[in-house]
Design an enzyme around this catalytic site. Structure first.
Site, mmCIF file in Angstrom:
data_model
loop_
_atom_site.group_PDB
_atom_site.id
_atom_site.type_symbol
_atom_site.label_atom_id
_atom_site.label_comp_id
_atom_site.label_asym_id
_atom_site.label_seq_id
_atom_site.Cartn_x
_atom_site.Cartn_y
_atom_site.Cartn_z
ATOM 1 N N SER A 97 13.068 -3.726 5.304
ATOM 2 C CA SER A 97 11.775 -4.195 4.590
ATOM 3 C C SER A 97 11.054 -5.137 5.135
ATOM 4 C CB SER A 97 12.080 -4.395 3.303
ATOM 5 O OG SER A 97 12.774 -3.079 2.566
ATOM 6 N N LEU A 137 -0.301 -6.495 -3.780
ATOM 7 C CA LEU A 137 -0.843 -5.363 -4.163
ATOM 8 C C LEU A 137 -0.695 -5.157 -5.833
ATOM 9 C CD1 LEU A 137 -3.200 -3.280 -4.247
ATOM 10 C CD2 LEU A 137 -1.341 -1.626 -3.194
ATOM 11 N N SER A 144 2.402 2.083 -9.861
ATOM 12 C CA SER A 144 2.113 3.199 -9.480
ATOM 13 C C SER A 144 0.365 3.402 -9.501
ATOM 14 C CB SER A 144 2.590 4.455 -10.293
ATOM 15 O OG SER A 144 4.095 4.481 -9.846
ATOM 16 N N GLU A 374 6.876 1.522 -2.839
ATOM 17 C CA GLU A 374 6.158 2.376 -1.588
ATOM 18 C C GLU A 374 5.660 3.823 -2.209
ATOM 19 O OE1 GLU A 374 4.465 1.036 1.174
ATOM 20 O OE2 GLU A 374 5.611 -0.777 1.490
#
Lengths: 395, 250
Positions: A97, A137, A144, A374
């Site tokens: 990661s 982000l 999601s 992710e």
């Protein structure tokens, strides 16, 4: 200590690799055996990232390895890059990661959306490990659905002022620089999302370690808060434009994950096979019992399929034909496959399988995070559903 | 400083060897080949010497089939400058033939130092290094675990039974490397990419009629299953009897 890992390669996939791809794999494999595996259990139990390994990882070229040499990177193809991820995650998902984020989510956006000046300023330091980066982000209420983010960037005379909070940020507390995604327009305008390079020592920027993790314990996961963080005009990634830009980064990182988890699955299979051949019950090795053989056969089959899947994905990425939906399929299939392998390996190991001396349960709980991050397994299901039907189930 | 390192492609030391159908060679199917582990110490030493000197060239020389180029590229990825492959379909069992081919290549190379691994993991001959030195008329120190060079002279440590032997020699010289000499570096990814562009010269070699051939290759006999002769002190007389009469070790 288990003897050296020799790979899982039932279909002679090695023969489909080039000489330099095999050489890259050999270097990372040896490094993981000699440097990572001896320290990973301690870090995992103590909940710390093995920072002491960063200089050598960087020196050997593991960071941003598929980016060009002119920025201090190794300039590898995407299959070699994938093999690095595979071997690192054979060690631990947390280490993979770290490398995924540094390469795919920090260096890649600077490379893809940055000015030449930004590339020259930031990429060599990130490749050499002198500087660690993170990617902001996800927000507390927007996982999601990143397009719904409420972090804002407002243009002032001299630059930009950022406000907001980011959650589940890998490398967040140790990062010297953060790629922050924020809306430059109205809060419902996902097209106004732009990327910013934000040094983490900028006043108003704080990172807080996420406590209480039972998974990815050898990884730095943090929450970022940006309160009137003022940066210059040169912080903006000029070519970033809308939600599509961070999603392009995620495609890079997901590509690495699809490869990486095959390594975790291999570690579990390899451990289960060795254990099964040695562990005697009812007077003979448990690997001789049909139920355990089914476990091993299932693991080997799924690993082999996943190996071939990512190899072809990598060849398409090199050819420039890979689509995000193909990456979704590989991430979804391979992470799920790795979770199953880890679980079955843990079970084959019996009571020993719950101990940290064996890798299966560490991989098992790590992979639960990988299943969710992710793009969750479910989101990738819906992305594929939309790709084949033309009908979106979530928008 | 110009240094030659003679390397060999050998089966991975963890590979399970099977004897081929001809009964005199190892079956190469499915076998992974690596740079001979002791040769890694030789390559590393050459690189460190060059780095210390700040100038020079490290040339790796291998004798073997085309596939040996992949092995050679490991050394080039570690940092060697160029390679020479003395191409032969098979490596002769007569190690003097190998030494002669290497000596012919090395003779006019102007090398200050010629390095070998102290032993090849496959045939364990430990002969090619010393034979090559003899053919070149150079001093030879085998199994070097510590090395100091000063001008035209060198001091090498050799670990011998129960102690250390310290040897002085003049350069140029031939040395064979032992474990402990250094810690071989990993081939870095940039080095792997750079190695693709480094020159490898391929020169076919031929050998005179062999004076030696492998007549047979046999696996070690399978170990017999152990026997439990009893438990506790009561078993001791029987154990002693067996050790004396059957195993004949007492």
């Amino acid at each position: 200590m288990a003897s050296r890992f020799d790979g899982v390669d039932f279909y002679d996939v090695a023969s489909l690799l080039s000489e330099d791809e095999r050489a890259v794999q050999a270097t990372v494999r040896q490094w993981v055996d000699e440097k990572l595996l001896p320290v990973i259990n301690r870090h995992y139990v103590e909940g710390t990232f093995p920072k002491e390994l960063i200089p050598e990882m960087a020196q050997l070229g593991f960071l941003g390895a598929n980016l060009p040499e002119q920025y201090g990177c190794a300039g590898l193809g995407n299959v070699a890059y994938g093999l690095i991820m595979q071997e690192l995650e054979r060690g631990d998902s947390g280490i993979r990661s770290f490398a995924s984020v540094q390469g795919g989510l920090v260096m890649y956006p600077i490379f893809a959306f940055g000015s030449e000046e930004q590339k020259r300023r930031w990429l060599p330091k990130l490749a050499s490990g002198e500087l660690i980066g993170c990617f902001g982000l996800t927000e507390p209420d927007f996982g999601s659905n990143p397009g719904g983010m409420i972090t804002t960037a407002r243009e002032t005379g001299g630059g930009w002022v950022l406000n907001g909070a980011k959650m589940w940020i890998t490398n967040g507390s140790m990062a010297g620089v953060a790629i922050i995604w924020a809306k430059t327009g109205a809060v419902d305008d996902a097209r106004s999302i732009r990327g910013f390079i934000v040094p983490t020592d900028t006043p108003g920027f704080t990172a807080k370690d996420q406590k209480g993790k039972l998974s990815l314990r050898a990884s730095d996961t943090s929450e970022l808060v940006l309160q009137d963080v003022t940066v210059g005009k040169d912080a903006l990634l000029p070519a970033s434009q809308g939600l599509k830009s961070p999603l392009m980064c995620l495609t890079q990182a997901r590509y690495g994950i699809a490869w990486g988890v095959v390594g975790a699955a291999m570690a579990c299979y390899d451990e289960a096979l060795r254990y099964g051949k040695q562990r005697v019950m009812f007077g003979r090795p448990i690997a001789g019992f049909q139920l355990q053989q089914q476990r091993l056969a299932d693991m080997l089959t799924e690993i082999t399929k996943a190996q071939l899947l990512v190899l072809q994905l990598g060849r398409m990425k090199d050819a420039g034909t890979m689509t995000p939906e193909q990456v979704s399929l590989a991430k979804r299939n391979n992470v799920d496959m790795a979770c199953e392998c880890a679980r079955e390996a843990r079970r084959l190991l019996g009571a020993n399988g719950i101990l940290v001396e064996y890798a299966a349960m560490r991989h098992l709980v790590n992979l639960e995070s990988v299943y969710t991050y992710e793009g969750t397994h479910d989101m990738h299901t819906l992305i594929l559903g939309e790709a084949v039907t033309g009908l979106s189930a979530f928008e | 400083m110009k240094i030659a390192v003679c390397i060999k492609r050998v089966p991975d030391t963890e590979t399970r060897i099977r004897i081929a159908a001809d009964g005199v060679s190892a079956d190469e199917a499915g076998v992974k080949f690596i740079l001979n582990p002791y040769d890694e110490f030789a390559v590393e030493e050459a690189l460190q010497r060059k780095e210390k000197a700040g100038a020079g060239e490290v040339v790796v020389i291998a004798l073997g089939p085309d596939a040996a180029q992949e092995t050679m590229r490991t050394a080039l990825a570690m940092g060697a400058d160029r390679g020479v492959l003395l191409r032969a379909d098979a490596i002769p069992a007569d190690v003097l033939a190998v030494a002669k081919a290497l000596a012919a290549e090395l003779k006019d190379g102007g090398y200050d130092l010629v390095l070998f691994g102290k032993i090849a993991a496959d045939d364990c001959a430990q002969a090619v290094g010393p034979m090559t030195a003899e053919l070149l008329g150079l001093p030879c120190v085998t199994a070097v675990s510590k090395l100091e060079l000063d001008g035209g002279k060198g001091v090498a440590h050799r670990e011998i039974e129960g102690g250390v032997e310290v040897v002085e020699f003049a350069l140029p010289a031939v040395l064979t490397a032992d474990k402990g000499l250094n810690t071989p570096r990993y081939p870095a990814l940039k080095g792997i990419m750079a190695a693709k562009k480094k020159p490898v010269e391929v020169k076919p070699v031929t050998f005179a009629a062999p004076r030696l051939r492998v007549a047979a290759l046999e696996m070690p006999p399978a170990r017999k299953e152990g026997r439990i002769v009893g438990e506790g002190p009561d078993a001791v007389p029987e154990l002693v009897r067996l050790l004396r009469e059957e195993a004949k070790v007492l």
